[in-house]
Design an enzyme around this catalytic site. Structure first.
Site, short mmCIF file in Angstrom:
data_model
loop_
_atom_site.label_atom_id
_atom_site.label_comp_id
_atom_site.label_asym_id
_atom_site.label_seq_id
_atom_site.Cartn_x
_atom_site.Cartn_y
_atom_site.Cartn_z
N CYS A 64 0.72 -1.00 0.12
CA CYS A 64 0.05 -0.04 -0.01
C CYS A 64 1.01 1.18 -0.07
O CYS A 64 1.73 1.36 0.86
CB CYS A 64 -0.87 0.00 1.24
SG CYS A 64 -1.78 1.57 1.41
N ASP A 71 -0.22 -5.81 -0.06
CA ASP A 71 -1.36 -6.15 -0.42
C ASP A 71 -1.17 -7.62 -1.37
O ASP A 71 -0.22 -7.88 -1.88
CB ASP A 71 -1.82 -5.10 -1.23
CG ASP A 71 -2.35 -4.08 -0.58
OD1 ASP A 71 -3.31 -4.02 0.48
OD2 ASP A 71 -1.90 -2.86 -1.12
#
Length: 170
Positions: A64, A71
């Site tokens: 992120c 992620d």
């Protein structure tokens, strides 16, 4: 066994494999930062035959850009080759190079698409990202590009992306 049942094995010669340096290299170094320079190509031996090549990367990771939290996603790449094709080990290492790259899901999908387009100049290319939920929301970006002769596929696939649901037969 009769010799007429054996078919000769045709392998690519050294000239055809020129530029393919990562495949078969036992000293593979895994990148720690985004690097499109990892991508390698080889000659398409069937440019007269229009066909689709699909890569499925179910373990894509990135960060992120705001929080630095990991992620996790699933990247699916499909393309119709022209004269050059992406070599799969170089693609694996390239996708791995996103591991410490901080960008939004939509950005990652578009970056991958543009890097591959620049590398191969295919007839058609699409990249789909299926990212795991964050805050209860999954994001599934889709990006595609086509040459002039394949704009109909580009439009059709983009429209189909609006109806895409994971786990549903599409």
């Amino acid at each position: 066994m009769p010799t007429h049942l054996f078919r000769p094995v045709f392998m690519r010669n050294d000239q055809e494999l020129e530029g393919v340096t990562l495949l078969g290299n036992r000293g593979t170094v895994y990148p720690t930062d985004y690097d499109p320079g990892l991508l390698e190509t080889f000659e398409n031996k069937h440019p007269d035959n229009e066909y689709v090549v699909t890569f499925d990367c179910p373990e894509f990771t990135t960060l992120c850009p705001k929080t630095g939290q990991p992620d996790f996603g699933h990247i699916i790449i499909s393309y119709i080759p022209r004269s050059r094709m992406v070599e799969s080990k170089s693609l694996k290492l390239y996708l791995f190079s996103f591991r410490n790259h901080g960008d939004f899901h939509e950005d990652c999908v578009n970056i991958i698409m543009k890097d591959l387009w620049k590398l191969m100049n295919p007839k058609y290319l699409e990249v789909r990202g299926l990212f795991m939920p964050r805050g209860g929301i999954s994001i599934h970006p889709f990006a595609n590009m086509a040459d002039e002769d394949h704009q109909d596929i580009c439009r059709q696939r983009k429209l189909e992306a609006f109806n895409f649901l994971p786990g549903k037969k599409n």
